[in-house]
Design an enzyme around this catalytic site. Structure first.
Site, PDB file in Angstrom:
ATOM      1  N   VAL A 120      -7.105  -2.554   1.583  1.00 24.75           N
ATOM      2  CA  VAL A 120      -7.677  -1.309   1.187  1.00 24.75           C
ATOM      3  C   VAL A 120      -6.423  -1.086   0.034  1.00 24.75           C
ATOM      4  O   VAL A 120      -7.018   0.218  -0.329  1.00 24.75           O
ATOM      5  CB  VAL A 120      -6.884  -1.248   2.552  1.00 24.75           C
ATOM      6  CG1 VAL A 120      -6.501   0.425   2.210  1.00 24.75           C
ATOM      7  CG2 VAL A 120      -8.773  -1.213   3.692  1.00 24.75           C
ATOM      8  N   GLU A 121      -5.497  -1.899   0.093  1.00 19.68           N
ATOM      9  CA  GLU A 121      -4.079  -1.671  -0.755  1.00 19.68           C
ATOM     10  C   GLU A 121      -4.144  -1.513  -1.698  1.00 19.68           C
ATOM     11  O   GLU A 121      -4.158  -0.634  -3.027  1.00 19.68           O
ATOM     12  CB  GLU A 121      -2.525  -1.512   0.322  1.00 19.68           C
ATOM     13  CG  GLU A 121      -1.881  -0.874   1.006  1.00 19.68           C
ATOM     14  CD  GLU A 121      -1.783   0.072   0.886  1.00 19.68           C
ATOM     15  OE1 GLU A 121      -1.542   0.156  -0.054  1.00 19.68           O
ATOM     16  OE2 GLU A 121      -1.713   1.113   1.952  1.00 19.68           O
ATOM     17  N   THR A 122      -4.708  -2.627  -1.673  1.00 23.22           N
ATOM     18  CA  THR A 122      -4.416  -3.384  -3.605  1.00 23.22           C
ATOM     19  C   THR A 122      -5.816  -4.002  -4.258  1.00 23.22           C
ATOM     20  O   THR A 122      -6.274  -4.567  -4.997  1.00 23.22           O
ATOM     21  CB  THR A 122      -3.299  -3.772  -4.256  1.00 23.22           C
ATOM     22  OG1 THR A 122      -3.241  -5.180  -3.408  1.00 23.22           O
ATOM     23  CG2 THR A 122      -1.873  -2.924  -4.287  1.00 23.22           C
TER      24      THR A 122
END
Length: 330
Positions: A120-122
């Site tokens: 989700v983050e990167t």
């Protein structure tokens, strides 16, 4: 005559006492430099040079004012729950399964949750952000009054971090518009408090060391109270128009049995005595109600948005289903 006046002015300027403050490049910069210098013994001149080079960027403030988490769930979910992101998560897990599972076991955190966070983050380390971290934090600490105290603390922490906690010199670090870094998008205080040197090389590298990245994410969750084997969220079915108590946070305070008495039924069997709360999301077919538990609360410690927490949970389930053939207890 004019030349004489100019010469006198220059001589007077040169004769100013050394203690006279220079003009600040950014409002509040000098006070921050004094605090960091006192706490760390770092050179005020070197700290000032770092801050002087940082640039205020309006695009950072604009991005802060239109976060993805402001979208309704029906629009937010498709950003993360795509075949591509799920497939890449499965491939990442399989390629690094020994490391992921060993890290998860050590910290007592579900392995698919660790994978879903970096997904989700990167997008598993492929999208790390385009802003200089120092620019982002200077912009938000000195030019964004709405959240200036928080970002001033982050900027201070960045300047105070030892060199072996950073992936390079401060003025080379790149990350999100909020100043988060690395695969797990850790803010400076998170690197300071929960970063882990898992590969044992004397550095905490959130950008290049996969052991450090995964261990730091797992450590964050463990230290914030992750319950090994516990549920995250579960669909709730309202009976008619039930009345709920006022709910302003994600702390599980009531038993499922109590919610059932109020007219909400879980859509799968679980312990009726388990404490939960209820979250309402704007789904594509209308309102969705979810029982959320302690582990959902823990995910909101990483990012306070319930949309974020639900996206991490559902991505984790999708990855676990393909890797293991079944989900964890969710």
């Amino acid at each position: 005559m004019l030349k004489s006046l100019m010469l006198c002015f220059c001589l007077a300027a040169c004769a100013l006492p050394s203690g006279v403050a220079r003009a600040e490049t950014h409002p509040g910069e000098a006070a921050l430099v004094r605090e960091v210098a006192r706490a760390t013994g770092k050179s005020p001149k070197a700290l000032t040079a770092i801050l002087d080079k940082a640039k205020m960027q309006q695009s950072i403030i604009d991005a802060m004012n239109r976060p993805a988490e402001a979208k309704p769930w029906r629009d937010y979910r498709p950003i993360f729950m795509t075949d591509k992101r799920i497939g890449e998560g499965v491939a990442f897990y399989r390629a690094n399964r020994v490391l992921v599972d060993d890290t998860a076991r050590k910290y007592g955190v579900a392995p698919e949750i660790i994978v879903a966070i970096v997904g989700v983050e990167t997008s598993y380390g492929k999208v790390l952000g385009k802003y200089k971290v120092i620019d982002a934090l200077v912009t938000l600490a000195f030019y964004y009054p709405k959240r200036a105290p928080f970002f001033r603390e982050q900027l201070k922490a960045l300047l105070m971090l030892p060199d072996n906690h950073l992936a390079g010199p401060i003025d080379t670090l790149v990350g999100s518009y909020a100043g988060a870094q690395g695969w797990g998008q850790f803010m400076p205080t998170s690197i300071r408090d929960w970063g882990v040197d898992a590969d044992g090389n004397g550095h905490i590298d959130m950008r290049h060391s996969l052991p450090d990245i995964l261990a730091s994410v797992a450590n964050y969750f463990a230290k914030h109270g992750w319950e090994a084997g516990g549920p995250v969220a579960m669909r709730a079915q309202p009976d008619g128009s039930p009345e709920l108590p006022e709910i302003n946070d994600f702390v599980p305070r009531w038993s499922l049995e109590q919610f059932m008495a109020w007219g909400f039924a879980p859509l799968q069997h679980t312990d009726p005595g388990r404490e939960a709360t209820v979250v309402r999301l704007d789904g594509p077919m209308g309102d969705e109600y979810w029982f959320t538990f302690n582990n959902f609360l823990v995910i909101t410690k990483y990012n306070r948005s319930p949309l974020y927490a639900m996206a991490v949970n559902q991505l984790a389930q999708a990855i676990a289903t393909q890797v293991r053939g079944s989900t964890v207890l969710q």
